[in-house]
Design an enzyme around this catalytic site. Structure first.
Site, PDB file in Angstrom:
ATOM      1  N   GLU A  33       0.910  -1.091   0.090  1.00  0.00           N
ATOM      2  CA  GLU A  33      -0.073   0.046   0.315  1.00  0.00           C
ATOM      3  C   GLU A  33       1.038   1.239  -0.049  1.00  0.00           C
ATOM      4  O   GLU A  33       1.795   1.407   0.891  1.00  0.00           O
ATOM      5  CB  GLU A  33      -1.072  -0.089   1.219  1.00  0.00           C
ATOM      6  CG  GLU A  33      -2.036   0.921   1.171  1.00  0.00           C
ATOM      7  CD  GLU A  33      -2.780   0.906   2.473  1.00  0.00           C
ATOM      8  OE1 GLU A  33      -3.642   1.982   2.851  1.00  0.00           O
ATOM      9  OE2 GLU A  33      -2.803  -0.160   3.186  1.00  0.00           O
ATOM     10  N   ARG A 257       4.574 -12.619   9.978  1.00  0.00           N
ATOM     11  CA  ARG A 257       5.449 -11.558   9.554  1.00  0.00           C
ATOM     12  C   ARG A 257       6.726 -11.391  10.236  1.00  0.00           C
ATOM     13  O   ARG A 257       6.936 -11.980  11.284  1.00  0.00           O
ATOM     14  CB  ARG A 257       4.430 -10.042   9.940  1.00  0.00           C
ATOM     15  CG  ARG A 257       3.880  -9.767  11.410  1.00  0.00           C
ATOM     16  CD  ARG A 257       3.207  -8.576  11.408  1.00  0.00           C
ATOM     17  NE  ARG A 257       2.369  -8.324  10.378  1.00  0.00           N
ATOM     18  CZ  ARG A 257       2.472  -7.175   9.658  1.00  0.00           C
ATOM     19  NH1 ARG A 257       3.242  -6.153   9.684  1.00  0.00           N
ATOM     20  NH2 ARG A 257       1.308  -6.718   8.621  1.00  0.00           N
ATOM     21  N   LYS A 267       4.205   0.914   9.441  1.00  0.00           N
ATOM     22  CA  LYS A 267       4.292   2.015   8.682  1.00  0.00           C
ATOM     23  C   LYS A 267       3.726   3.289   9.583  1.00  0.00           C
ATOM     24  O   LYS A 267       4.314   4.346   9.550  1.00  0.00           O
ATOM     25  CB  LYS A 267       3.813   2.140   7.508  1.00  0.00           C
ATOM     26  CG  LYS A 267       4.485   1.348   6.544  1.00  0.00           C
ATOM     27  CD  LYS A 267       3.917   1.435   5.041  1.00  0.00           C
ATOM     28  CE  LYS A 267       2.792   0.202   4.750  1.00  0.00           C
ATOM     29  NZ  LYS A 267       2.340   0.264   3.516  1.00  0.00           N
TER      30      LYS A 267
HETATM   31  P1  ATP Z   1       2.523  -2.129   8.127  1.00  0.00           P
HETATM   32  O1  ATP Z   1       1.754  -2.500   9.127  1.00  0.00           O
HETATM   33  O2  ATP Z   1       3.885  -1.995   7.964  1.00  0.00           O
HETATM   34  O3  ATP Z   1       2.005  -0.910   7.361  1.00  0.00           O
HETATM   35  P2  ATP Z   1       1.509  -3.507   5.797  1.00  0.00           P
HETATM   36  O4  ATP Z   1       1.091  -4.852   5.872  1.00  0.00           O
HETATM   37  O5  ATP Z   1       0.277  -2.576   5.955  1.00  0.00           O
HETATM   38  O6  ATP Z   1       2.430  -3.176   6.756  1.00  0.00           O
HETATM   39  P3  ATP Z   1       1.660  -3.362   3.176  1.00  0.00           P
HETATM   40  O7  ATP Z   1       2.149  -2.309   2.184  1.00  0.00           O
HETATM   41  O8  ATP Z   1       0.103  -3.661   2.998  1.00  0.00           O
HETATM   42  O9  ATP Z   1       1.977  -3.238   4.781  1.00  0.00           O
HETATM   43  O10 ATP Z   1       2.337  -4.849   2.748  1.00  0.00           O
HETATM   44  C1  ATP Z   1       2.926  -4.936   1.456  1.00  0.00           C
HETATM   45  C2  ATP Z   1       3.026  -6.654   1.615  1.00  0.00           C
HETATM   46  O11 ATP Z   1       4.130  -6.846   2.522  1.00  0.00           O
HETATM   47  C3  ATP Z   1       2.189  -7.343   2.113  1.00  0.00           C
HETATM   48  O12 ATP Z   1       1.967  -8.458   1.310  1.00  0.00           O
HETATM   49  C4  ATP Z   1       2.384  -7.590   3.760  1.00  0.00           C
HETATM   50  O13 ATP Z   1       2.073  -9.001   4.172  1.00  0.00           O
HETATM   51  C5  ATP Z   1       4.032  -7.606   3.531  1.00  0.00           C
HETATM   52  N1  ATP Z   1       4.482  -7.223   5.059  1.00  0.00           N
HETATM   53  C6  ATP Z   1       4.338  -5.987   5.503  1.00  0.00           C
HETATM   54  N2  ATP Z   1       4.947  -6.042   6.764  1.00  0.00           N
HETATM   55  C7  ATP Z   1       5.554  -7.228   6.917  1.00  0.00           C
HETATM   56  C8  ATP Z   1       6.391  -7.979   7.805  1.00  0.00           C
HETATM   57  N3  ATP Z   1       6.578  -7.152   9.142  1.00  0.00           N
HETATM   58  N4  ATP Z   1       6.850  -9.082   7.346  1.00  0.00           N
HETATM   59  C9  ATP Z   1       6.383  -9.636   6.393  1.00  0.00           C
HETATM   60  N5  ATP Z   1       6.054  -9.310   5.310  1.00  0.00           N
HETATM   61  C10 ATP Z   1       5.237  -7.988   5.826  1.00  0.00           C
HETATM   62 MG    MG Z   2      -1.601  -2.562   5.060  1.00  0.00          MG
END
Ligand code: ATP
Ligand code: MG
Length: 551
Positions: A33, A257, A267
């Site tokens: 995202e 994760r 983020k």
């Molecule tokens: P955040 O909580 O940091 O905003 P998010 O999951 O909302 O993380 P996205 O941009 O939606 O962030 O994530 C893109 C991809 O990266 C998704 O497939 C997500 O599952 C993966 N991802 C995000 N954070 C992690 C993590 N800590 N470990 C492994 N994969 C991750």
């Molecule tokens: Mg997200």
């Protein structure tokens, strides 16, 4: 570290799928995202998705999950692309979930026409009230039984902007008593009169995550849609929507994760650190962002090795930050150029060395002979580290002290005869005698010393600002502590030193990696200028924290 790469559970699933002839090759996607910069957790997902298609054939898409108009920005899109490339991966197609808005709108009509979706007039509070709890069933909305025609008409009007934000939603018609709360008539669309970074004002209804993600996977014919564990309960809805829409059957798989000790990884939290000024931007070298780590001096190989060799799990765990540093040191040890820099300088004068004389001494550049040698200038006055002198030496002190001798790296053995302090009692100058016959390379070995220290020539050294970084948080898991995670910030995570460095470092480029002898691994900061040279300490030579625990 275990060098033999074992199979992770996703590799096992894929190998079975390929063996069964389910697919000829596989397609994965990385779906960020664009609401922030990528962090080391994302790197795990990137290495996993791109690694699988590199291994089994097929390709990986980069898909921006930009269905939420309010938070997304082009700056983030650009940084995400730059970070993935820097990590060393190439996506097949650059795609945006927002490109599918028209298709998704048609999909919604398909569900309405099948009697599987309805327009609801309840507010979000009312919807929440009727939702029930994990142990109590929910209750049907009074709008649940609208006719297909009415639903079609109302949904079109929603799209045409006739209703204000929050006044109507489109919901799937599944089962308000379903044991999985997410299956209790989940929202598919909401009204949001907001400008979107790509579609502008074309839309005022936006699909919810669950009605965009799986459908985007299906449109792109993703074979293995990999996400993190919190999406397990969503899988049932993911499958339901694909089945009812009769579209390409992508499958969702979940892994734990990546969590790292002594940092935060969401983020939203990283954004707070930036906005509240705890760090200097998303690319601050203390941040666990890819851009911060790049600026700090991490190499793409060290991050890839970390992700690949730690692997993935089916259960949440916290990986120690020092493990990441282990892979970093492993890479830097093999590649970094060896140079001399004095970080906390004190003057050493060789009393029996000629005043105007300069000698060019040969110094090795790298971890092995292939890196060659360079000449460095040696003079009567040198800078050495303040900590390499002890007025009253401790037991087993092999460095300088009154009457003690030490080797100056690639130069001579010197003996300390005297020293002088300033009016505040701080050590100012050390006076030594040197022994010409002990010159490195020529030395016949008659004089033996146990310690070797680094130095730079006062006349030739150049000034540089050196930034020493430590962990950003004082506790292992700041997010699980009481109160605000920001209460646990390490106030001493940045220390700025005025150092003297050898003149060869004038030519340093941002991509170069150095070992400042005995001091750690360093790199030129991206914002360094020739007037104000700045070096970042990437990592210490050894794990200082591990030592502290043992002590
Ligand atoms: P955040 O909580 O940091 O905003 P998010 O999951 O909302 O993380 P996205 O941009 O939606 O962030 O994530 C893109 C991809 O990266 C998704 O497939 C997500 O599952 C993966 N991802 C995000 N954070 C992690 C993590 N800590 N470990 C492994 N994969 C991750
Ligand atoms: Mg997200």
């Amino acid at each position: 570290m275990n060098e033999v790469k074992s199979h992770n559970f996703l590799e096992e699933i894929i190998e079975e799928d390929l063996k069964a002839g389910k697919y000829q090759s596989i397609v994965t996607r990385f779906p960020p995202e664009p609401n922030g910069y990528l962090h080391i957790g994302h790197a795990t997902s990137i290495c996993l998705n791109f690694g699988l298609t590199a291994r089994y054939g097929g390709y990986t898409n980069l898909r921006f999950d930009d269905t939420n108009p309010v938070t997304e920005e082009t700056e983030f899109v650009d940084s995400i692309k730059a970070d993935i490339k820097w990590l060393g991966f190439e996506w097949k197609y650059e795609l945006y979930a927002s490109d599918y808005f028209a298709t998704l709108y048609e999909y919604a009509h398909i569900l309405i026409n099948k009697g599987l979706a309805y327009v609801d007039d309840l507010t979000s509070e009312e919807i929440a009230q009727l939702k029930g709890t994990p142990v109590d069933p929910g209750k049907d909305s009074p709008f649940r039984d609208r006719s297909i025609d009415e639903n079609c008409r109302l949904f079109e009007k929603m799209k045409d902007g006739e209703y204000p934000d929050g006044s109507k939603t489109l919901r799937a018609k599944i089962d308000m008593k379903h044991p999985n709360m997410l299956m209790r008539d989940p929202l598919l669309y909401r009204i949001k009169h907001a400008h979107h970074h790509r579609t502008g004002d074309a839309w005022c209804i936006y699909p919810m995550y669950d009605f965009a993600h799986g459908q985007s996977d299906s449109i792109e014919q993703i074979t293995h849609s990999i996400c993190t564990l919190e999406f397990i309960p969503h899988r049932e809805l993911y499958d339901w929507l694909i089945e009812k829409l009769e579209i390409y059957p992508s499958h969702q798989y979940e892994f734990a994760r990546r969590n790292l000790s002594y940092t935060v990884m969401s983020k939203r939290k990283l954004m707070q650190l930036v906005n509240d000024g705890y760090v200097n931007g998303w690319d601050d070298p203390r941040m666990p962002t890819i851009s911060g780590m790049r600026r700090r001096g991490f190499t793409p190989a060290s991050i890839r090795n970390f992700c690949e060799r730690i692997g993935i799990a089916k259960r949440e765990n916290i990986i120690d930050f020092s493990l990441l540093e282990f892979f970093l040191r492993e890479d830097l040890n093999n590649t970094a150029l060896r140079v001399m820099a004095v970080l906390d300088p004190v003057k050493l004068i060789i009393t029996n060395y000629e005043d105007e004389k300069t000698e060019e001494l040969t110094c090795e550049n790298g971890p092995d002979e292939a890196y060659g040698t360079r000449q460095i200038s040696f003079c009567k006055e040198l800078w050495i580290e303040r900590e390499d002198f002890m007025e009253e030496p401790a037991k087993k002190w092999f460095r300088l002290a009154p009457g003690a001798s030490v080797r100056l790296k690639s130069a001579y053995i010197v003996r300390c005869d005297n020293f002088q302090k300033d009016e505040n009692g701080n050590l100012e100058t050390i006076y030594c005698t040197y022994f010409p016959e002990t010159r490195s390379g020529l030395d016949n070995g008659t004089m033996k010393v146990k310690g070797t220290i680094h130095w730079v020539s006062v006349e030739h050294a150049i000034k540089a600002e050196v930034r020493m970084y430590d962990r950003l948080f004082k506790v292992e898991n700041p997010s699980s502590e009481d109160g605000d995670f920001k209460d646990y910030i390490n106030p001493d995570s940045l220390q700025i030193l005025n150092a003297f460095i050898e003149p060869s470092l004038k030519k340093a480029a941002v991509v170069d990696r150095y070992q400042f002898l005995r001091k750690g691994y360093f790199c030129l900061d991206e914002k360094s200028t020739s007037e104000n040279l700045v070096f970042n300490r990437t990592v210490t030579l050894k794990d200082a924290w591990a030592k502290e625990v043992k002590r």
